[in-house]
Design an enzyme around this catalytic site. Structure first.
Site, PDB file in Angstrom:
ATOM      1  N   ASN A  53       0.831  -1.199   0.000  1.00  0.00           N
ATOM      2  CA  ASN A  53       0.000   0.000   0.000  1.00  0.00           C
ATOM      3  C   ASN A  53       0.868   1.251   0.000  1.00  0.00           C
ATOM      4  O   ASN A  53       1.948   1.290   0.589  1.00  0.00           O
ATOM      5  CB  ASN A  53      -1.017  -0.001   1.156  1.00  0.00           C
ATOM      6  CG  ASN A  53      -0.409  -0.156   2.535  1.00  0.00           C
ATOM      7  OD1 ASN A  53       0.657  -0.742   2.689  1.00  0.00           O
ATOM      8  ND2 ASN A  53      -1.087   0.361   3.534  1.00  0.00           N
ATOM      9  N   GLU A  55       0.290   5.245   0.652  1.00  0.00           N
ATOM     10  CA  GLU A  55      -0.678   6.246   1.116  1.00  0.00           C
ATOM     11  C   GLU A  55      -0.287   7.645   0.647  1.00  0.00           C
ATOM     12  O   GLU A  55       0.767   7.840   0.037  1.00  0.00           O
ATOM     13  CB  GLU A  55      -0.810   6.149   2.640  1.00  0.00           C
ATOM     14  CG  GLU A  55      -1.365   4.791   3.046  1.00  0.00           C
ATOM     15  CD  GLU A  55      -1.670   4.661   4.535  1.00  0.00           C
ATOM     16  OE1 GLU A  55      -1.206   5.505   5.330  1.00  0.00           O
ATOM     17  OE2 GLU A  55      -2.379   3.710   4.886  1.00  0.00           O
ATOM     18  N   CYS A  64      -3.984   0.644  -2.733  1.00  0.00           N
ATOM     19  CA  CYS A  64      -3.937  -0.599  -1.959  1.00  0.00           C
ATOM     20  C   CYS A  64      -2.842  -1.510  -2.515  1.00  0.00           C
ATOM     21  O   CYS A  64      -2.449  -1.413  -3.682  1.00  0.00           O
ATOM     22  CB  CYS A  64      -5.277  -1.329  -2.043  1.00  0.00           C
ATOM     23  SG  CYS A  64      -6.556  -0.643  -0.982  1.00  0.00           S
ATOM     24  N   GLU A  66      -3.036  -4.602  -3.312  1.00  0.00           N
ATOM     25  CA  GLU A  66      -3.541  -5.442  -4.412  1.00  0.00           C
ATOM     26  C   GLU A  66      -3.503  -4.683  -5.734  1.00  0.00           C
ATOM     27  O   GLU A  66      -3.279  -5.266  -6.800  1.00  0.00           O
ATOM     28  CB  GLU A  66      -4.989  -5.876  -4.134  1.00  0.00           C
ATOM     29  CG  GLU A  66      -5.164  -6.755  -2.917  1.00  0.00           C
ATOM     30  CD  GLU A  66      -5.460  -5.957  -1.648  1.00  0.00           C
ATOM     31  OE1 GLU A  66      -4.890  -4.860  -1.478  1.00  0.00           O
ATOM     32  OE2 GLU A  66      -6.243  -6.438  -0.820  1.00  0.00           O
ATOM     33  N   CYS A 106     -10.263  -5.097   0.374  1.00  0.00           N
ATOM     34  CA  CYS A 106     -11.343  -4.103   0.490  1.00  0.00           C
ATOM     35  C   CYS A 106     -12.294  -4.246  -0.694  1.00  0.00           C
ATOM     36  O   CYS A 106     -12.010  -4.973  -1.662  1.00  0.00           O
ATOM     37  CB  CYS A 106     -10.750  -2.701   0.564  1.00  0.00           C
ATOM     38  SG  CYS A 106     -10.223  -2.044  -1.039  1.00  0.00           S
ATOM     39  N   CYS A 109     -10.845  -3.484  -4.180  1.00  0.00           N
ATOM     40  CA  CYS A 109      -9.914  -4.525  -4.631  1.00  0.00           C
ATOM     41  C   CYS A 109     -10.656  -5.795  -5.033  1.00  0.00           C
ATOM     42  O   CYS A 109     -10.248  -6.493  -5.960  1.00  0.00           O
ATOM     43  CB  CYS A 109      -8.873  -4.809  -3.549  1.00  0.00           C
ATOM     44  SG  CYS A 109      -7.708  -3.448  -3.374  1.00  0.00           S
TER      45      CYS A 109
HETATM   46  N1  THU Z   1      -5.310  -1.659   2.406  1.00  0.00           N
HETATM   47  C1  THU Z   1      -4.761  -2.401   1.388  1.00  0.00           C
HETATM   48  O1  THU Z   1      -3.664  -2.109   0.897  1.00  0.00           O
HETATM   49  N2  THU Z   1      -5.456  -3.482   0.941  1.00  0.00           N
HETATM   50  C2  THU Z   1      -6.641  -3.906   1.463  1.00  0.00           C
HETATM   51  O2  THU Z   1      -7.240  -4.822   0.930  1.00  0.00           O
HETATM   52  C3  THU Z   1      -7.155  -3.294   2.688  1.00  0.00           C
HETATM   53  C4  THU Z   1      -6.607  -1.935   2.976  1.00  0.00           C
HETATM   54  C5  THU Z   1      -4.558  -0.501   2.895  1.00  0.00           C
HETATM   55  C6  THU Z   1      -5.125   0.834   2.499  1.00  0.00           C
HETATM   56  C7  THU Z   1      -4.588   1.733   3.583  1.00  0.00           C
HETATM   57  O3  THU Z   1      -3.300   2.184   3.209  1.00  0.00           O
HETATM   58  C8  THU Z   1      -4.457   0.831   4.803  1.00  0.00           C
HETATM   59  O4  THU Z   1      -4.552  -0.501   4.317  1.00  0.00           O
HETATM   60  C9  THU Z   1      -5.527   1.036   5.846  1.00  0.00           C
HETATM   61  O5  THU Z   1      -6.781   1.018   5.291  1.00  0.00           O
END
Ligand code: THU
Length: 157
Positions: A53, A55, A64, A66, A106, A109
């Site tokens: 991930n 940010e 994300c 994925e 999520c 994704c």
């Molecule tokens: N996140 C992912 O990278 N993949 C997911 O399937 C769930 C959430 C990340 C996004 C964000 O940077 C952190 O997790 C918290 O939500």
């Protein structure tokens, strides 16, 4: 979902995928949520693509893990060959509450993985892992996103 107590219950290929996701999580840029995620996907020919991930100060534009892995596979022309994906995550703060929860992709994704499964014309195996791979739940995108909106919804074969 099936629950696996340890990595030993998985095939060598799936074990490697979970470890690749764990390694990818080390490169996460997650200063806002403090939650590092790593993803690794495998194609039918056995090639592994990773993502973490990423940010942003504008919170809503987070990438994300994925998404990174899927983008990497697509760049290589393997977007229609995704067979399996492993995802792992952990809270970075030293004083974070202990959680053994596995990461489940999520909603966005799941939609992206659903499209990949439609392109592949088969379901995609999803390994939802906890922070140290001591707990892994094996499921699939069809189970995670039943009745998904996809190419068929737009009349495409
Ligand atoms: N996140 C992912 O990278 N993949 C997911 O399937 C769930 C959430 C990340 C996004 C964000 O940077 C952190 O997790 C918290 O939500």
């Amino acid at each position: 979902m099936h629950t696996y107590a340890s990595l030993d219950d998985l095939s060598a290929q799936d074990r490697d995928l979970a470890h690749a996701a764990l390694a990818a999580a080390a490169h996460a840029y997650a200063p806002y949520s403090g939650y590092a995620v790593g993803a690794a996907l495998r194609t039918r020919s056995g090639v592994v693509y990773r993502g973490c991930n990423v940010e942003n100060a504008a919170y809503g534009v987070v990438l994300c893990a994925e998404v990174g892995a899927l983008a990497a596979a697509n760049v290589d022309g393997a977007g229609a060959a995704v067979q399996a994906i492993a995802v792992t995550g952990r809270l970075l703060a030293a004083d974070a509450p202990r959680s053994d929860a596995v990461v489940t992709p999520c909603g966005r994704c799941r939609q992206l993985l659903f499209e990949a499964s439609q392109r592949a014309r088969h379901d995609i195996r999803v390994l939802c892992c906890n922070h140290d791979l001591s707990r892994i739940e094996v499921t699939s995108i069809a189970a995670l996103l039943p009745a998904g909106f996809g190419p068929a919804s737009l009349g495409m074969a």
